[in-house]
Design an enzyme around this catalytic site. Structure first.
Site, PDB file in Angstrom:
ATOM      1  N   GLU A 142      29.115   9.818  16.358  1.00 51.85           N
ATOM      2  CA  GLU A 142      29.973  10.961  16.019  1.00 51.85           C
ATOM      3  C   GLU A 142      30.454  10.820  14.576  1.00 51.85           C
ATOM      4  O   GLU A 142      30.363   9.729  13.999  1.00 51.85           O
ATOM      5  CB  GLU A 142      31.173  11.006  16.980  1.00 51.85           C
ATOM      6  CG  GLU A 142      30.725  11.196  18.419  1.00 51.85           C
ATOM      7  CD  GLU A 142      31.881  11.423  19.378  1.00 51.85           C
ATOM      8  OE1 GLU A 142      33.051  11.265  18.960  1.00 51.85           O
ATOM      9  OE2 GLU A 142      31.601  11.761  20.541  1.00 51.85           O
ATOM     10  N   GLY A 146      30.739   5.539  14.560  1.00 48.23           N
ATOM     11  CA  GLY A 146      29.357   5.111  14.388  1.00 48.23           C
ATOM     12  C   GLY A 146      29.141   3.748  15.022  1.00 48.23           C
ATOM     13  O   GLY A 146      28.645   3.626  16.145  1.00 48.23           O
ATOM     14  N   SER A 147      29.586   2.702  14.317  1.00 46.17           N
ATOM     15  CA  SER A 147      29.424   1.342  14.853  1.00 46.17           C
ATOM     16  C   SER A 147      30.247   1.134  16.113  1.00 46.17           C
ATOM     17  O   SER A 147      29.966   0.210  16.892  1.00 46.17           O
ATOM     18  CB  SER A 147      29.847   0.314  13.798  1.00 46.17           C
ATOM     19  OG  SER A 147      29.040   0.447  12.653  1.00 46.17           O
ATOM     20  N   ILE A 172      21.827  12.913  14.002  1.00 46.29           N
ATOM     21  CA  ILE A 172      20.952  12.853  15.178  1.00 46.29           C
ATOM     22  C   ILE A 172      19.499  13.177  14.802  1.00 46.29           C
ATOM     23  O   ILE A 172      19.176  14.308  14.430  1.00 46.29           O
ATOM     24  CB  ILE A 172      21.471  13.795  16.285  1.00 46.29           C
ATOM     25  CG1 ILE A 172      22.961  13.518  16.569  1.00 46.29           C
ATOM     26  CG2 ILE A 172      20.629  13.668  17.538  1.00 46.29           C
ATOM     27  CD1 ILE A 172      23.308  12.067  16.922  1.00 46.29           C
ATOM     28  N   CYS A 248      19.522   1.991  26.396  1.00 46.52           N
ATOM     29  CA  CYS A 248      18.491   2.755  25.667  1.00 46.52           C
ATOM     30  C   CYS A 248      18.265   2.137  24.294  1.00 46.52           C
ATOM     31  O   CYS A 248      17.132   2.007  23.826  1.00 46.52           O
ATOM     32  CB  CYS A 248      18.929   4.198  25.452  1.00 46.52           C
ATOM     33  SG  CYS A 248      19.449   5.049  26.928  1.00 46.52           S
ATOM     34  N   ARG A 253      15.536  -0.491  19.803  1.00 49.74           N
ATOM     35  CA  ARG A 253      15.616  -1.556  18.796  1.00 49.74           C
ATOM     36  C   ARG A 253      14.386  -2.462  18.875  1.00 49.74           C
ATOM     37  O   ARG A 253      13.910  -2.976  17.857  1.00 49.74           O
ATOM     38  CB  ARG A 253      16.889  -2.396  19.023  1.00 49.74           C
ATOM     39  CG  ARG A 253      18.141  -1.676  18.625  1.00 49.74           C
ATOM     40  CD  ARG A 253      19.389  -2.393  19.118  1.00 49.74           C
ATOM     41  NE  ARG A 253      20.592  -1.668  18.707  1.00 49.74           N
ATOM     42  CZ  ARG A 253      21.806  -1.945  19.146  1.00 49.74           C
ATOM     43  NH1 ARG A 253      22.008  -2.934  20.017  1.00 49.74           N
ATOM     44  NH2 ARG A 253      22.842  -1.243  18.728  1.00 49.74           N
ATOM     45  N   GLU A 373      20.878   2.501  14.743  1.00 50.89           N
ATOM     46  CA  GLU A 373      20.751   1.638  15.934  1.00 50.89           C
ATOM     47  C   GLU A 373      21.409   0.280  15.700  1.00 50.89           C
ATOM     48  O   GLU A 373      20.896  -0.758  16.094  1.00 50.89           O
ATOM     49  CB  GLU A 373      19.273   1.450  16.285  1.00 50.89           C
ATOM     50  CG  GLU A 373      18.553   2.762  16.327  1.00 50.89           C
ATOM     51  CD  GLU A 373      17.852   3.022  17.606  1.00 50.89           C
ATOM     52  OE1 GLU A 373      17.989   2.208  18.528  1.00 50.89           O
ATOM     53  OE2 GLU A 373      17.183   4.045  17.683  1.00 50.89           O
TER      54      GLU A 373
HETATM   55  C1  LIG Z   1      18.764   8.867   9.203  1.00 52.28           C
HETATM   56  C2  LIG Z   1      19.652   8.490  10.359  1.00 52.28           C
HETATM   57  C3  LIG Z   1      19.264   8.803  11.667  1.00 52.28           C
HETATM   58  C4  LIG Z   1      20.102   8.505  12.740  1.00 52.28           C
HETATM   59  N1  LIG Z   1      19.726   8.875  14.014  1.00 52.28           N
HETATM   60  C5  LIG Z   1      20.633   8.745  15.040  1.00 52.28           C
HETATM   61  C6  LIG Z   1      20.346   9.285  16.329  1.00 52.28           C
HETATM   62  O1  LIG Z   1      19.252   9.822  16.577  1.00 52.28           O
HETATM   63  N2  LIG Z   1      21.315   9.212  17.296  1.00 52.28           N
HETATM   64  C7  LIG Z   1      22.529   8.627  17.063  1.00 52.28           C
HETATM   65  O2  LIG Z   1      23.346   8.607  17.985  1.00 52.28           O
HETATM   66  N3  LIG Z   1      22.812   8.084  15.841  1.00 52.28           N
HETATM   67  C8  LIG Z   1      21.906   8.137  14.835  1.00 52.28           C
HETATM   68  N4  LIG Z   1      22.202   7.623  13.589  1.00 52.28           N
HETATM   69  C9  LIG Z   1      23.529   7.052  13.366  1.00 52.28           C
HETATM   70  C10 LIG Z   1      23.531   5.551  13.130  1.00 52.28           C
HETATM   71  O3  LIG Z   1      23.269   4.873  14.332  1.00 52.28           O
HETATM   72  C11 LIG Z   1      24.871   5.185  12.484  1.00 52.28           C
HETATM   73  O4  LIG Z   1      24.830   5.655  11.138  1.00 52.28           O
HETATM   74  C12 LIG Z   1      25.145   3.699  12.514  1.00 52.28           C
HETATM   75  O5  LIG Z   1      25.391   3.263  13.829  1.00 52.28           O
HETATM   76  C13 LIG Z   1      26.334   3.305  11.631  1.00 52.28           C
HETATM   77  O6  LIG Z   1      27.431   4.130  11.890  1.00 52.28           O
HETATM   78  P1  LIG Z   1      28.216   4.805  10.643  1.00 52.28           P
HETATM   79  O7  LIG Z   1      27.195   5.460   9.777  1.00 52.28           O
HETATM   80  O8  LIG Z   1      29.303   5.624  11.210  1.00 52.28           O
HETATM   81  O9  LIG Z   1      28.790   3.587   9.821  1.00 52.28           O
HETATM   82  P2  LIG Z   1      30.179   2.828  10.128  1.00 52.28           P
HETATM   83  O10 LIG Z   1      30.259   2.441  11.551  1.00 52.28           O
HETATM   84  O11 LIG Z   1      31.288   3.613   9.544  1.00 52.28           O
HETATM   85  O12 LIG Z   1      29.979   1.505   9.270  1.00 52.28           O
HETATM   86  C14 LIG Z   1      30.183   1.468   7.850  1.00 52.28           C
HETATM   87  C15 LIG Z   1      30.045   0.016   7.394  1.00 52.28           C
HETATM   88  O13 LIG Z   1      31.047  -0.783   8.036  1.00 52.28           O
HETATM   89  C16 LIG Z   1      30.448  -1.885   8.696  1.00 52.28           C
HETATM   90  N5  LIG Z   1      31.224  -2.208   9.900  1.00 52.28           N
HETATM   91  C17 LIG Z   1      31.592  -1.380  10.899  1.00 52.28           C
HETATM   92  N6  LIG Z   1      32.272  -2.042  11.848  1.00 52.28           N
HETATM   93  C18 LIG Z   1      32.323  -3.344  11.432  1.00 52.28           C
HETATM   94  C19 LIG Z   1      32.873  -4.547  11.990  1.00 52.28           C
HETATM   95  N7  LIG Z   1      33.483  -4.578  13.178  1.00 52.28           N
HETATM   96  N8  LIG Z   1      32.743  -5.685  11.279  1.00 52.28           N
HETATM   97  C20 LIG Z   1      32.096  -5.690  10.098  1.00 52.28           C
HETATM   98  N9  LIG Z   1      31.569  -4.603   9.514  1.00 52.28           N
HETATM   99  C21 LIG Z   1      31.659  -3.449  10.193  1.00 52.28           C
HETATM  100  C22 LIG Z   1      29.034  -1.429   9.005  1.00 52.28           C
HETATM  101  O14 LIG Z   1      28.166  -2.539   9.151  1.00 52.28           O
HETATM  102  C23 LIG Z   1      28.713  -0.598   7.780  1.00 52.28           C
HETATM  103  O15 LIG Z   1      28.264  -1.434   6.744  1.00 52.28           O
HETATM  104  C24 LIG Z   1      21.332   7.856  12.503  1.00 52.28           C
HETATM  105  C25 LIG Z   1      21.685   7.486  11.209  1.00 52.28           C
HETATM  106  C26 LIG Z   1      20.859   7.800  10.137  1.00 52.28           C
HETATM  107  C27 LIG Z   1      21.282   7.406   8.749  1.00 52.28           C
END
Ligand SMILES: Cc1cc2nc3c(=O)[nH]c(=O)nc-3n(C[C@H](O)[C@H](O)[C@H](O)COP(=O)(O)OP(=O)(O)OC[C@H]3O[C@@H](n4cnc5c(N)ncnc54)[C@H](O)[C@@H]3O)c2cc1C
Length: 394
Positions: A142, A146-147, A172, A248, A253, A373
């Protein structure tokens, strides 16, 4: 811009082909041939235009690239995990966006329906998804989660004889063209549940995300739910909680671990050939020690990663692979591929930044692959927690 003829030759420094069965080699051969014929000649143009080559959806279905490990009765391939891995390797050798389309369809859409769905859901969706008649997407991330997907805000409210879905998903893959979406939302009790949302449902839209410098040949969008009426039979009945989407993600992965390696192999192969042909100071640049160091390190990392994913495939086939082992392989392949793409780009000098070669496209794609992922950091934390017993996520 026209791509050069695809001359790819697979590196196999430790004779790992000897570990593959004839069937696995045949499957790899058929996907490699497909990529050389249908992907390599067109992919650079599509990436430059930031356009998804929609024709691949059906082609990948015909090739059996969707849900290769899902039983044949539901339209899957009934194959083993090493065959699945090799397919993903070959697709991503062509382009990470192509592999992403197949991974999402097979591991993130077909797998949850197969593992958590009712018999009616399996019969309704899986054959159409397996053949490529329908394209699917997976909505977990969302805008503000993300993470940490457990914080998701997308809400599924019980309204008697149906549910109402509200919220939004971000980033997505496949969304702009998808016929169905597997969406993870919180129910009235705050539990995460899986919902099958179909295009055409009132209040459901999939706006495209523009302006990406990575995975340009993959369609990425949002999923927006504005009071969408969801029939009760569209909820996946056999799963609740974060373990649903995480199950999933483990399958996907695993595919990425092989796939990113495919991109690394293509970069290495391209750089090696270039270094043997490109003359500077009256000799091939491959004769200079600094270029040899890069190439020697690339083939070493590729060989180590090949061994890792092969062993992981054996563990998958035996039902023994853990989510943490899969996480390690995903992180490792993405990291080595990202580094190899960067070094390969340098070996190609100025030509390395053009679409004449695949390397810069791989390099940019891998920035997404190392992020989605589970980011590199998140996978480090998964391993860290597994070996120390301490949760360092919060
Ligand atoms: C091209 C593309 C396709 C995608 N396709 C899909 C899809 O089909 N379905 C879907 O659901 N998602 C999808 N994603 C989303 C993707 O899984 C997320 O971008 C990813 O999980 C990271 O989330 P975020 O971008 O919100 O980054 P954030 O979670 O905001 O992270 C930002 C930074 O903070 C770091 N961080 C976060 N938490 C911690 C912690 N606890 N400790 C240390 N560091 C931390 C991260 O490592 C990162 O460097 C896609 C993303 C991209 C770019």
């Amino acid at each position: 811009m026209a791509a050069k003829t695809d001359q790819f030759q697979s590196p196999d420094y430790y004779l790992l082909d000897e570990l593959l069965t004839e069937e696995q080699k045949l499957i790899r051969h058929s996907v490699r041939s497909y990529v050389k014929k249908e992907i390599s000649p067109i992919i650079e143009d599509y990436a430059q235009r930031a356009e998804f080559p929609i024709q691949i959806v059906k082609q990948l279905g015909d090739l059996g690239c969707y849900g290769p490990t899902i039983p044949v009765q539901y339209g899957g391939g009934g194959l083993d995990y090493i065959s699945y891995g090799l397919m993903m390797q070959e697709l991503e050798r062509g382009d990470s966006g192509i592999r992403s389309a197949a991974s999402v369809q097979g591991s993130l859409v077909m797998y949850p329906i197969y593992a958590y769905g009712s018999e009616e859901q399996k019969n309704k969706y899986l054959p159409k998804l397996a053949s490529g008649e329908w394209l699917g997407c997976f909505g977990l991330t969302e805008p503000d989660h993300g993470s940490n997907p457990s914080g998701m805000l997308t809400k599924l409210t019980d309204a008697g004889d149906h549910y109402i879905l509200n919220g939004a998903k971000m980033w997505i893959s496949n969304a702009p063209f998808a016929h169905v979406a597997i969406v993870w939302a919180k129910n009235d009790s705050g539990e995460i549940v899986g919902v099958i949302v179909e295009r055409g449902m009132k209040g459901f839209s999939t706006p495209t995300i523009h302006g990406k410098w990575s995975l340009r040949a993959s369609a990425t969008g949002e999923l927006v739910f504005d009071n969408v009426v969801i029939p009760k039979e569209n909820v996946l009945p056999n799963i609740k909680g974060l373990k649903g989407p995480l199950g999933c993600l483990s399958k996907a992965r695993y595919g990425i671990a092989w796939g990113a390696l495919g991109a690394a192999m293509d970069c290495y192969d391209t750089a090696l050939r270039y270094s043997q042909e490109r003359m500077q100071f009256d000799r091939p640049i491959g004769g200079f020690q600094l270029q040899q160091k890069k190439l020697a390190e690339m083939i070493t990392e590729i060989t180590k990663a090949q061994l890792l994913v092969w062993r992981l495939g054996v563990l998958m086939n035996e039902g023994k692979a853990t989510a943490q082992q899969i996480s390690m392989a995903k992180r490792n392949s993405c990291e080595i591929a990202t580094n190899i793409a960067r070094d390969a780009r340098q070996i190609l000098g100025g030509m390395g930044i053009t679409g004449e070669y695949s390397v810069m496209r791989h390099m940019m794609n891998l920035e997404s692959v190392i992020t989605y992922e589970g980011t590199h950091d998140i996978h480090l934390l998964i391993t860290g927690m597994d070996i120390t017993g301490f949760n360092a996520f919060k």
